[in-house]
Design a protein around this motif. Structure first.
Motif, PDB file in Angstrom:
ATOM      1  N   VAL A 123       0.992  -1.176   0.103  1.00 25.32           N
ATOM      2  CA  VAL A 123       0.021  -0.116   0.030  1.00 25.32           C
ATOM      3  C   VAL A 123       0.882   1.328   0.007  1.00 25.32           C
ATOM      4  O   VAL A 123       0.782   2.199  -0.868  1.00 25.32           O
ATOM      5  CB  VAL A 123      -0.965   0.226   1.128  1.00 25.32           C
TER       6      VAL A 123
ATOM      7  N   TYR B  69      -3.028   4.360   6.670  1.00 23.43           N
ATOM      8  CA  TYR B  69      -3.283   3.063   6.684  1.00 23.43           C
ATOM      9  C   TYR B  69      -3.119   2.401   8.019  1.00 23.43           C
ATOM     10  O   TYR B  69      -2.128   2.718   8.584  1.00 23.43           O
ATOM     11  CB  TYR B  69      -3.007   2.385   5.585  1.00 23.43           C
TER      12      TYR B  69
ATOM     13  N   VAL C  51      -7.477   1.223   4.820  1.00 27.93           N
ATOM     14  CA  VAL C  51      -6.724   2.604   4.127  1.00 27.93           C
ATOM     15  C   VAL C  51      -7.920   3.606   4.013  1.00 27.93           C
ATOM     16  O   VAL C  51      -9.119   3.157   3.635  1.00 27.93           O
ATOM     17  CB  VAL C  51      -6.136   2.131   2.689  1.00 27.93           C
TER      18      VAL C  51
ATOM     19  N   SER D  81     -12.899   5.144   2.479  1.00 30.36           N
ATOM     20  CA  SER D  81     -12.007   4.049   2.890  1.00 30.36           C
ATOM     21  C   SER D  81     -12.144   2.773   2.195  1.00 30.36           C
ATOM     22  O   SER D  81     -13.242   2.393   1.420  1.00 30.36           O
ATOM     23  CB  SER D  81     -12.335   3.867   4.219  1.00 30.36           C
TER      24      SER D  81
ATOM     25  N   VAL E 134      -6.093  -0.996  -4.376  1.00 30.92           N
ATOM     26  CA  VAL E 134      -5.818   0.503  -3.808  1.00 30.92           C
ATOM     27  C   VAL E 134      -5.831   1.480  -4.628  1.00 30.92           C
ATOM     28  O   VAL E 134      -6.351   2.624  -4.570  1.00 30.92           O
ATOM     29  CB  VAL E 134      -4.504   0.632  -2.762  1.00 30.92           C
TER      30      VAL E 134
END
Lengths: 166, 427
Positions: B161, B216, B225, B236, B266
């Motif tokens: 991420v 996150y 996240v 989110s 993501v």
């Protein structure tokens, strides 16, 4: 065998063979024109690509090389293994298409510019696959589309497309 | 033919529908399944109807000949490493015994089988991915993963991420990751919060920087996240790492694949909308999106869409509304979808292909619904076959047998006065 150097917009050079480059119709036609005018040449040909970035070019060239290898295998292998081979190709293409949406945009632009029909097909397929099965709101969110319709227009379009929306 | 698919692991926990032709071959079925579950392409799996007896067939076999019919529930079972080894040996033996026949499940077996012209697909990972993995490892070693002391799978996920956020034109400006992590870990042992106070990278002027906070947090086996922007509020998303944990023990490669998949999610679902929102806030030119692609590519994409997708995208914005109502697209779709009704739009056409398609589609749905309701409520027989709960009515003129000896109160009067008649009663 003559080598071809593709230069990305940040100056990075990628060397590929003529066989792989023949999948890019833009490069192939350029090569043909040159050969027609000048005859055979052994110097590497440098092709600057001002609107393709380095990582995208890498990915496109990976596709070209791989397709080239698959083509050779296809012609070499007997008919019994063809089904097998197409399965492998599909699996590879599926893995190849596991990119983020952003990368996919750049990839499709590069494929369009370099005129690689197969890659263009693959990319547009993947994009259509990402649109499929989403509601209008989700599509708008995923692809960054602005709702430019007035509410009445939108309602009208919705009503005319009601057969598909549920 | 419509089949339901279900798998025992939670990755494939939800059942999906796969639609194939009635006379589809085994290979076509497998292709359809792999198209639905791309993650199955690289692993070997077996299909079964009852979760026990795996189905084996050659590529050209008809699906019907295996006893699969429409509406069946197919179980997908992903082989673990040891099983796949065993089965690849069995497969190799089968190959030697009958070289013409092909065992279908999973191409990786075929890759493992010796003595066969094949391509080694393992080294074909895209160079970008390898690079990214290397960066990830570096990142995990130097910064995020180690200093935070995360568990394996969530740590890897968090590192992915982090890397994604850095890749996608955001860069963190204050509060180094390690500091925040150590502070947070001193407070809560099982929670690590990272703050990426991210600014949009703008080449034009450093003054116009849009602030956006992406954070996150690793909670147990999940990574949450969320991004806060002034205009869009909070968005989110939750990433599950438990599947990564179970896979990490099997093969590191699969776990890496999963973390890149998570990074992709993501990027697509959180980061891209955020960046687009930020760009529109700041009045910068928007990043590449479907809207900014050239017209030819848009048309190509629309050409590949099915009818429903086309109708959906027509509702999104004005430009696509115009593009998606092009006659050629709908004519193509009509010819493809309803080949039997070529003469449906009569020659002097008054309707557009699009409305023709809509009418044909509705018609088909209506017919299917009728067929299904007919199956659910089969027509009752006109005359019930016995045993009868009560005596069947006796029709006039076909009397006979023992019934005629009893007095017939109903057959008095107009019907032939046999027993219940005046003459009989009078005697």
């Amino acid at each position: 065998m003559r080598n071809i150097v593709l230069r990305a917009n940040d100056g990075a050079d990628h060397v590929i063979s003529v066989a792989a480059a023949s999948l890019c119709k833009t490069v192939a036609s350029l090569l043909q024109d040159l050969e027609a005018s000048k005859g055979e040449d052994t110097d590497p040909l440098i092709v600057p690509l001002p609107n393709v970035c380095n990582c995208t070019l890498q990915k496109v060239l990976g596709f070209c090389e791989q397709q080239r290898a698959f083509d050779e295998l296809c012609t070499a292998s007997p008919a019994a293994q063809q089904a097998d081979l197409t399965r492998q190709i599909q699996a590879w293409q599926m893995e190849y298409m596991q990119v983020s949406t952003d990368e996919l945009y750049h990839l499709v632009m590069a494929a369009h510019y370099l005129n690689v029909p197969r890659l263009l097909d693959l990319c547009t397929d993947a994009m259509a696959e990402r649109i499929r099965g989403k509601s209008p709101a989700q599509v708008r969110e995923c692809f960054g589309l602005k709702p430019s319709l007035s509410p009445e227009e939108e309602e009208e379009i919705r009503r005319s497309n009601l057969w598909a929306l549920n | 033919m419509r089949l339901r698919l279900k798998g025992q692991t939670c990755t494939y926990g939800l059942s999906k529908h796969v639609v194939i032709q009635d006379n589809a071959s085994w290979q076509q079925l497998n292709q359809a399944i792999v198209r639905l579950h791309p993650e199955l392409a690289s692993s070997s799996y077996t299909l079964s109807l009852n979760k026990k007896d795996a189905l084996h067939a050659s590529a050209a076999d008809c699906v019907k000949s295996l006893g699969i019919c429409s509406g069946d529930l197919l179980w997908i079972q992903v082989d673990s490493a040891s099983q796949s080894d065993e089965r690849s040996e069995a497969f190799a033996a089968a190959q030697q015994a009958s070289p013409g026949q092909h065992h279908v499940p999973a191409d990786c077996q075929q890759r493992a089988a010796p003595g066969q012209a094949e391509t080694d697909v393992s080294h074909l990972h895209r160079p970008g991915q390898l690079q990214q993995q290397a960066e990830l490892r570096q990142e995990a070693g130097s910064g995020v993963g180690q200093s935070a002391g995360l568990a394996d799978a969530p740590g890897r996920l968090a590192a992915a991420v982090h890397q994604t956020l850095l890749d996608g034109s955001l860069h963190h400006v204050k509060g180094s990751v390690a500091d925040d992590a150590s502070q947070a870990s001193s407070l809560l042992a099982h929670k690590q919060i990272y703050t990426l106070s991210a600014h949009l990278r703008s080449s034009s002027s450093s003054g116009s920087e849009a602030a956006c906070r992406v954070r996150y947090i690793a909670m147990g086996s999940h990574v949450v996240v969320w991004a806060t922007t002034p205009s869009m509020g909070v968005r989110s998303m939750t990433l599950a790492a438990d599947t990564a944990g179970s896979l990490a023990t099997q093969a590191g490669q699969q776990a890496a694949l999963l973390s890149t998949a998570a990074a992709r999610r993501v990027h697509d679902e959180l980061l891209l909308p955020v960046i687009q929102g930020l760009c529109s806030d700041e009045g910068l030119s928007p990043p590449t999106s479907l809207r900014t692609l050239p017209l030819e590519i848009k048309l190509l994409v629309l050409r590949n869409l099915p009818a429903q997708g086309l109708a959906v995208i027509a509702c999104t914005c004005k430009e696509f509304g115009h593009l998606a109502s092009a006659e050629e697209l709908w004519e193509d779709l009509f010819q493809r979808e309803f080949p039997a009704q070529q003469d449906w739009p009569k020659q002097p056409r008054t309707r557009s292909w699009r409305s023709c398609f809509a009418a044909a589609w509705k018609d088909r749905i209506e017919r299917h619904r009728h067929q299904r309701s007919f199956l659910r409520h089969p027509r009752r027989p006109l005359w019930p076959a016995g045993p009868f709960p009560s005596r069947p009515p006796i029709l006039p003129g076909i009397n006979g047998g023992d019934f005629d000896r009893l007095p017939q109160p109903f057959l008095r009067g107009s019907f032939g006065n046999v027993f219940g008649s005046r003459h009989f009663q009078g005697r």
